[in-house]
Design an enzyme around this catalytic site. Sequence first.
Site, PDB file in Angstrom:
ATOM      1  N   GLU A  45      38.914  39.844  40.862  1.00 46.47           N
ATOM      2  CA  GLU A  45      39.357  41.245  40.782  1.00 46.47           C
ATOM      3  C   GLU A  45      40.878  41.320  40.915  1.00 46.47           C
ATOM      4  O   GLU A  45      41.548  42.054  40.165  1.00 46.47           O
ATOM      5  CB  GLU A  45      38.684  42.058  41.882  1.00 46.47           C
ATOM      6  CG  GLU A  45      39.184  43.472  42.018  1.00 46.47           C
ATOM      7  CD  GLU A  45      38.963  44.024  43.412  1.00 46.47           C
ATOM      8  OE1 GLU A  45      39.706  44.953  43.792  1.00 46.47           O
ATOM      9  OE2 GLU A  45      38.074  43.536  44.131  1.00 46.47           O
ATOM     10  N   ASP A  49      43.198  42.678  37.744  1.00 44.21           N
ATOM     11  CA  ASP A  49      44.061  43.852  37.858  1.00 44.21           C
ATOM     12  C   ASP A  49      45.414  43.572  37.217  1.00 44.21           C
ATOM     13  O   ASP A  49      45.980  44.434  36.521  1.00 44.21           O
ATOM     14  CB  ASP A  49      44.218  44.209  39.339  1.00 44.21           C
ATOM     15  CG  ASP A  49      45.169  45.368  39.564  1.00 44.21           C
ATOM     16  OD1 ASP A  49      44.844  46.482  39.123  1.00 44.21           O
ATOM     17  OD2 ASP A  49      46.229  45.161  40.182  1.00 44.21           O
ATOM     18  N   ASP A 118      35.984  47.483  40.274  1.00 47.32           N
ATOM     19  CA  ASP A 118      36.352  46.146  40.747  1.00 47.32           C
ATOM     20  C   ASP A 118      35.724  45.063  39.870  1.00 47.32           C
ATOM     21  O   ASP A 118      36.372  44.066  39.526  1.00 47.32           O
ATOM     22  CB  ASP A 118      35.905  45.951  42.198  1.00 47.32           C
ATOM     23  CG  ASP A 118      36.699  46.811  43.176  1.00 47.32           C
ATOM     24  OD1 ASP A 118      37.718  47.402  42.768  1.00 47.32           O
ATOM     25  OD2 ASP A 118      36.282  46.897  44.352  1.00 47.32           O
ATOM     26  N   GLU A 121      37.503  44.687  36.473  1.00 40.52           N
ATOM     27  CA  GLU A 121      38.725  43.892  36.580  1.00 40.52           C
ATOM     28  C   GLU A 121      38.389  42.408  36.727  1.00 40.52           C
ATOM     29  O   GLU A 121      39.063  41.554  36.135  1.00 40.52           O
ATOM     30  CB  GLU A 121      39.557  44.371  37.766  1.00 40.52           C
ATOM     31  CG  GLU A 121      40.172  45.747  37.563  1.00 40.52           C
ATOM     32  CD  GLU A 121      40.936  46.257  38.766  1.00 40.52           C
ATOM     33  OE1 GLU A 121      41.725  47.204  38.596  1.00 40.52           O
ATOM     34  OE2 GLU A 121      40.743  45.719  39.878  1.00 40.52           O
TER      35      GLU A 121
END
Length: 229
Positions: A45, A49, A118, A121
Amino acid sequence: MKVSAEIAGFMKRLGHEFAQPELLVRALTHSSVVSPTRPDNQRLEFLGDRVLGLVMAEALFAADAKASEGQLAPRFNALVRGETCAAVARQIDLGQVLKLGRSEMMSGGRRKEAVLADAMEAVLAAVYLDAGYAKAQAVVLKLWGARLDGVAEDARDAKTALQEWAQANGMPPPVYDETDRSGPDHAPIFHVTVRLADGRSAEARGQGARRSIEQAAAQSLLAQLEALA
């Protein structure tokens, strides 16, 4: 690694067939079901991102050569925020293939905005590690394409725009009150009222994250203010 029919179907919806499917399995593994032999998706995650952020920054930079930083930043924020990531996750039925612990599953984890965002990502990080930046970029642009094309000229979220209006008119920031809440804990329905210091207000009601209902209330009040302008 042999993959299930569910995972194979998800790869098709995602637009990438993994050479290392174990990366995808990890990206879909929530912290509620980890074990010494099954790591969760939190590290992925973190990486995803940053992958998403770079792809979006490049795309926005290339799309409008005349846009200032002040115009690009809110567009960027609109495209990478949790609500958008969760919406993309729903678009490809990511929740269907999430690996969750029993308690998280019973509490509606497959539909929770934060869990979906989450995991989305993490999946992007898995694509990046499996096939490199160019492939991750292609996946992001495919999944976010309509949102990228339609991002508003000024994509400030409604709450920010309303706060700026209040400050410009000599008022303190607007106040958001949760006036009612119903429904199950895993899928609450919020009723939110936003008020300005001069007494003007608007309401919104809906299911999902409270922040999204606050945004709807702010948008409603902004519409009132624009009608009176």
